[in-house]
Design a protein around this motif. Structure first.
Motif, PDB file in Angstrom:
ATOM      1  N   PRO A 221      16.321  66.679   9.004  1.00 57.64           N
ATOM      2  CA  PRO A 221      15.817  68.081   8.480  1.00 57.64           C
ATOM      3  C   PRO A 221      16.545  67.978   6.987  1.00 57.64           C
ATOM      4  O   PRO A 221      15.770  68.556   6.027  1.00 57.64           O
ATOM      5  CB  PRO A 221      16.559  68.847   9.348  1.00 57.64           C
ATOM      6  N   GLU A 222      17.615  67.594   6.561  1.00 53.84           N
ATOM      7  CA  GLU A 222      18.304  67.611   5.304  1.00 53.84           C
ATOM      8  C   GLU A 222      17.572  66.664   4.494  1.00 53.84           C
ATOM      9  O   GLU A 222      17.186  67.110   3.049  1.00 53.84           O
ATOM     10  CB  GLU A 222      19.733  67.078   5.512  1.00 53.84           C
ATOM     11  N   ARG A 223      17.029  65.786   4.975  1.00 49.52           N
ATOM     12  CA  ARG A 223      16.139  64.838   3.789  1.00 49.52           C
ATOM     13  C   ARG A 223      14.747  65.599   3.594  1.00 49.52           C
ATOM     14  O   ARG A 223      14.458  65.688   2.480  1.00 49.52           O
ATOM     15  CB  ARG A 223      15.726  63.548   4.329  1.00 49.52           C
ATOM     16  N   LEU A 224      14.218  66.121   4.588  1.00 50.02           N
ATOM     17  CA  LEU A 224      12.838  66.863   4.316  1.00 50.02           C
ATOM     18  C   LEU A 224      13.086  68.252   3.698  1.00 50.02           C
ATOM     19  O   LEU A 224      12.331  68.371   3.010  1.00 50.02           O
ATOM     20  CB  LEU A 224      12.388  67.228   5.843  1.00 50.02           C
ATOM     21  N   ASP A 225      14.366  68.846   3.928  1.00 49.30           N
ATOM     22  CA  ASP A 225      14.453  70.098   2.900  1.00 49.30           C
ATOM     23  C   ASP A 225      14.600  69.495   1.490  1.00 49.30           C
ATOM     24  O   ASP A 225      14.014  70.270   0.610  1.00 49.30           O
ATOM     25  CB  ASP A 225      15.946  70.734   3.354  1.00 49.30           C
ATOM     26  N   ILE A 361      22.871  63.319  -4.714  1.00 50.16           N
ATOM     27  CA  ILE A 361      23.985  62.686  -4.612  1.00 50.16           C
ATOM     28  C   ILE A 361      24.603  63.831  -3.250  1.00 50.16           C
ATOM     29  O   ILE A 361      24.644  64.993  -3.517  1.00 50.16           O
ATOM     30  CB  ILE A 361      25.291  62.786  -5.396  1.00 50.16           C
ATOM     31  N   THR A 362      25.201  63.453  -2.143  1.00 43.88           N
ATOM     32  CA  THR A 362      25.488  64.476  -1.195  1.00 43.88           C
ATOM     33  C   THR A 362      26.893  63.925  -0.894  1.00 43.88           C
ATOM     34  O   THR A 362      27.771  65.056  -0.574  1.00 43.88           O
ATOM     35  CB  THR A 362      24.877  64.125   0.207  1.00 43.88           C
ATOM     36  N   HIS A 363      27.487  62.729  -1.203  1.00 46.55           N
ATOM     37  CA  HIS A 363      28.822  62.666  -0.688  1.00 46.55           C
ATOM     38  C   HIS A 363      29.626  61.620  -2.170  1.00 46.55           C
ATOM     39  O   HIS A 363      29.037  60.877  -2.767  1.00 46.55           O
ATOM     40  CB  HIS A 363      29.069  61.587   0.247  1.00 46.55           C
ATOM     41  N   LYS A 364      30.862  62.281  -2.600  1.00 41.01           N
ATOM     42  CA  LYS A 364      31.478  61.256  -3.495  1.00 41.01           C
ATOM     43  C   LYS A 364      32.706  60.833  -2.835  1.00 41.01           C
ATOM     44  O   LYS A 364      33.549  61.772  -2.209  1.00 41.01           O
ATOM     45  CB  LYS A 364      31.891  62.369  -4.711  1.00 41.01           C
ATOM     46  N   ALA A 365      33.329  59.762  -3.244  1.00 39.26           N
ATOM     47  CA  ALA A 365      34.459  59.030  -2.713  1.00 39.26           C
ATOM     48  C   ALA A 365      35.043  58.201  -3.847  1.00 39.26           C
ATOM     49  O   ALA A 365      34.448  57.668  -4.656  1.00 39.26           O
ATOM     50  CB  ALA A 365      34.126  58.567  -1.473  1.00 39.26           C
ATOM     51  N   ARG A 366      36.061  57.908  -3.579  1.00 45.35           N
ATOM     52  CA  ARG A 366      36.886  56.857  -3.978  1.00 45.35           C
ATOM     53  C   ARG A 366      36.278  55.297  -3.771  1.00 45.35           C
ATOM     54  O   ARG A 366      35.760  55.373  -2.630  1.00 45.35           O
ATOM     55  CB  ARG A 366      38.182  56.789  -3.947  1.00 45.35           C
ATOM     56  N   LEU A 367      36.324  54.323  -4.594  1.00 44.26           N
ATOM     57  CA  LEU A 367      36.160  52.829  -4.232  1.00 44.26           C
ATOM     58  C   LEU A 367      36.836  52.575  -2.893  1.00 44.26           C
ATOM     59  O   LEU A 367      36.202  51.941  -1.868  1.00 44.26           O
ATOM     60  CB  LEU A 367      36.281  52.359  -5.322  1.00 44.26           C
ATOM     61  N   GLU A 368      37.966  52.868  -2.699  1.00 50.55           N
ATOM     62  CA  GLU A 368      38.742  52.258  -1.624  1.00 50.55           C
ATOM     63  C   GLU A 368      38.283  53.034  -0.048  1.00 50.55           C
ATOM     64  O   GLU A 368      38.646  52.432   0.731  1.00 50.55           O
ATOM     65  CB  GLU A 368      40.189  52.501  -1.491  1.00 50.55           C
ATOM     66  N   TYR A 374      30.132  53.401   4.022  1.00 49.79           N
ATOM     67  CA  TYR A 374      29.227  52.617   4.600  1.00 49.79           C
ATOM     68  C   TYR A 374      28.581  53.381   6.020  1.00 49.79           C
ATOM     69  O   TYR A 374      27.524  53.120   6.228  1.00 49.79           O
ATOM     70  CB  TYR A 374      29.585  51.138   4.720  1.00 49.79           C
ATOM     71  N   ARG A 375      29.692  53.660   6.829  1.00 49.90           N
ATOM     72  CA  ARG A 375      29.283  53.993   7.993  1.00 49.90           C
ATOM     73  C   ARG A 375      28.647  55.411   8.166  1.00 49.90           C
ATOM     74  O   ARG A 375      27.851  55.745   8.814  1.00 49.90           O
ATOM     75  CB  ARG A 375      30.619  53.878   8.897  1.00 49.90           C
ATOM     76  N   VAL A 376      29.292  56.121   7.092  1.00 58.38           N
ATOM     77  CA  VAL A 376      28.868  57.567   6.974  1.00 58.38           C
ATOM     78  C   VAL A 376      27.217  57.470   6.571  1.00 58.38           C
ATOM     79  O   VAL A 376      26.440  58.303   7.069  1.00 58.38           O
ATOM     80  CB  VAL A 376      29.511  58.429   6.040  1.00 58.38           C
ATOM     81  N   PHE A 377      26.957  56.766   5.417  1.00 61.11           N
ATOM     82  CA  PHE A 377      25.639  56.603   5.271  1.00 61.11           C
ATOM     83  C   PHE A 377      24.730  56.142   6.203  1.00 61.11           C
ATOM     84  O   PHE A 377      23.518  56.338   6.524  1.00 61.11           O
ATOM     85  CB  PHE A 377      25.494  55.581   4.011  1.00 61.11           C
ATOM     86  N   ARG A 378      25.309  54.908   6.997  1.00 62.25           N
ATOM     87  CA  ARG A 378      24.536  54.327   8.033  1.00 62.25           C
ATOM     88  C   ARG A 378      24.214  55.173   9.304  1.00 62.25           C
ATOM     89  O   ARG A 378      23.000  55.481   9.351  1.00 62.25           O
ATOM     90  CB  ARG A 378      25.251  53.047   8.681  1.00 62.25           C
ATOM     91  N   ASP A 379      25.038  56.166   9.508  1.00 59.39           N
ATOM     92  CA  ASP A 379      24.875  57.126  10.748  1.00 59.39           C
ATOM     93  C   ASP A 379      24.103  58.247  10.194  1.00 59.39           C
ATOM     94  O   ASP A 379      24.162  59.328  10.970  1.00 59.39           O
ATOM     95  CB  ASP A 379      26.229  57.350  11.306  1.00 59.39           C
ATOM     96  N   GLN A 381      26.011  60.892   8.670  1.00 59.76           N
ATOM     97  CA  GLN A 381      26.734  61.805   9.261  1.00 59.76           C
ATOM     98  C   GLN A 381      26.723  62.841   7.756  1.00 59.76           C
ATOM     99  O   GLN A 381      26.791  62.571   6.810  1.00 59.76           O
ATOM    100  CB  GLN A 381      28.065  61.194   9.207  1.00 59.76           C
ATOM    101  N   ASP A 382      27.029  64.048   8.047  1.00 59.36           N
ATOM    102  CA  ASP A 382      27.230  65.140   7.483  1.00 59.36           C
ATOM    103  C   ASP A 382      26.268  65.152   6.319  1.00 59.36           C
ATOM    104  O   ASP A 382      26.470  65.595   5.420  1.00 59.36           O
ATOM    105  CB  ASP A 382      28.424  64.825   6.777  1.00 59.36           C
ATOM    106  N   GLY A 383      24.909  65.021   6.771  1.00 62.93           N
ATOM    107  CA  GLY A 383      23.775  65.048   5.817  1.00 62.93           C
ATOM    108  C   GLY A 383      23.902  64.339   5.008  1.00 62.93           C
ATOM    109  O   GLY A 383      23.238  64.509   3.984  1.00 62.93           O
ATOM    110  N   CYS A 384      24.290  62.815   4.948  1.00 62.28           N
ATOM    111  CA  CYS A 384      24.619  62.124   3.855  1.00 62.28           C
ATOM    112  C   CYS A 384      23.203  61.302   3.419  1.00 62.28           C
ATOM    113  O   CYS A 384      22.299  60.756   4.312  1.00 62.28           O
ATOM    114  CB  CYS A 384      25.397  60.945   4.439  1.00 62.28           C
ATOM    115  N   VAL A 385      22.847  61.662   2.128  1.00 61.90           N
ATOM    116  CA  VAL A 385      21.740  61.088   1.601  1.00 61.90           C
ATOM    117  C   VAL A 385      22.008  60.047   0.400  1.00 61.90           C
ATOM    118  O   VAL A 385      21.459  59.029   0.222  1.00 61.90           O
ATOM    119  CB  VAL A 385      20.886  62.077   0.777  1.00 61.90           C
TER     120      VAL A 385
END
Length: 391
Positions: A221-225, A361-368, A374-379, A381-385
């Motif tokens: 749904p979040e991608r279609l929105d 961009i839906t998620h911002k994070a530090r390199l570490e 990667y797992r959040v993007f794979r799954d 999670q939390d509407g990650c695009v």
């Protein structure tokens, strides 16, 4: 320096590795200010792309500041320049580069012999990808060595944030090329399978190029929105028939142009039996990809239409209806992106406000935090695009 390193299937770690050094007169070193995780990186994460080795540094969406240049780098690049680095490494001098076919540069793949065996002829070198494309360290790191740096860069102005410019490295020109090579006309219905980052860019590119109607196909749904916000008509393939809906929208004629922004990992669904068969064959090594989207595009596309395929495929696909493709007179266009062919125009469009790629961009994070992301993007999670990383 710190970098995201491939150690095997679904095993990405943030390791301390050696800083890159100038190895050739046309090299440059950049200090990375921003990078991102791409859907193509997930193909490596899942080990669907052959010729990855433990210790390979990931990433091919990178930008930063030049901190060192080799003696052979001409005046087009200097220390202090702010640059986006295209994922394709280009010499700028071979026949293919002169023709604008930068993703098949004849000189930048340092593993040419290996690629010749796999593909028949080598393609360009790519950052942070398989050794079939040179095995170059990627840009999910604090620093990056850029081969052929005088021609493998996009110089960008100050005053525009990284978030708006970073995606000139890959997903914006990839979505743009997908739409351009579809040869969109003002009366066209354009159907786009996959509403991940490349699909989102293809949607907005098709709109900018004047398509009468853009249709976006996904299940999240979040991608279609997000697709609908960009001007597309959404279809959720888990709740409705893609073919029936496309035929309804086009009076039974089918879309004029079809874009596959999904690639080799199309979703497996009990409602689509061919995807289950593909997954079984993939698991036992009888095919490398899951080409459900290709089959569906060939079936539903209007005769004499165009299929544009920016989605990555790795090798062998079964059950492609070649008779249907041939008899309907469909044109197929594929390929890694010729980033340098489009970058000047797309940078101007960003500066003019025609497109702001940061919307994805839906998620911002530090390199570490990259291994977790990667797992959040794979799954998803939390509407990650799209994941945006900063060292």
């Amino acid at each position: 320096m710190r970098a995201l390193v491939w150690h095997g299937k679904e095993d990405i770690r943030c390791d301390s590795v050696s800083d890159p050094q100038i190895e050739h007169p046309r090299d440059a070193i950049i200090k990375v200010t921003s990078c991102a995780i791409c859907g193509s990186d997930l193909h490596l994460f899942h080990n669907f792309i052959p010729a990855m080795l433990p210790g390979d540094i990931m990433g091919h969406e990178t930008m930063g500041e030049v901190v060192e240049v080799g003696s052979g780098v001409d005046g087009r690049l200097a220390v202090g320049d702010r640059v986006v680095i295209p994922f394709t490494i280009t010499c700028g001098e071979c026949d293919q580069c002169r023709a604008g076919n930068f993703s098949v540069c004849q000189r930048s793949n340092r593993n040419k012999a290996l690629a010749d065996k796999a593909f028949g002829h080598a393609t360009a070198g790519l950052f942070g990808y398989t050794h079939l494309t040179g095995g170059y360290p990627g840009g999910q790191a604090e620093y990056l060595r850029v081969p052929f740096a005088d021609t493998t860069h996009i110089k960008v102005p100050d005053g525009i944030p990284d978030e708006k410019l970073l995606f000139l490295s890959d997903i914006l020109p990839t979505g743009w090329q997908a739409a351009v090579q579809a040869e969109i006309e003002p009366t066209d219905t354009v159907a786009i399978w996959g509403c991940g980052p490349v699909g989102q860019m293809a949607i907005r590119s098709a709109v900018l190029l004047g398509a009468e109607r853009v249709v976006a196909i996904d299940r999240l749904p979040e991608r279609l929105d997000m697709a609908e916000a960009g001007g597309a008509i959404p279809i959720n393939f888990e709740t409705e028939s893609v073919i029936d809906r496309l035929n309804d929208l086009t009076g039974g004629e089918g879309p004029h142009k079809c874009i596959d922004a999904t690639g080799l990992e199309s979703h497996v669904s009990a409602a689509q039996p061919d995807t289950l068969i593909d997954r079984m064959k993939q698991m036992i090594g009888l095919e490398t990809d899951r080409p459900h989207v290709l089959r569906e595009m060939i079936y539903v596309c209007r005769p004499a239409g165009v299929l544009s395929i920016p989605g990555v495929y790795a090798g062998i696909d079964d059950g492609i209806p070649m008779g249907m493709l041939m008899n309907k007179g469909l044109t197929v266009r594929t390929g890694q992106t010729h980033v340098a062919r489009w970058s000047d125009d797309l940078l101007r469009r960003i500066e003019d406000g025609q497109i702001d790629p940061s919307f994805v961009i839906t998620h911002k994070a530090r390199l570490e935090d990259g291994p977790d992301m990667y797992r959040v993007f794979r799954d998803k999670q939390d509407g990650c695009v799209k994941v945006f990383l900063q060292p």
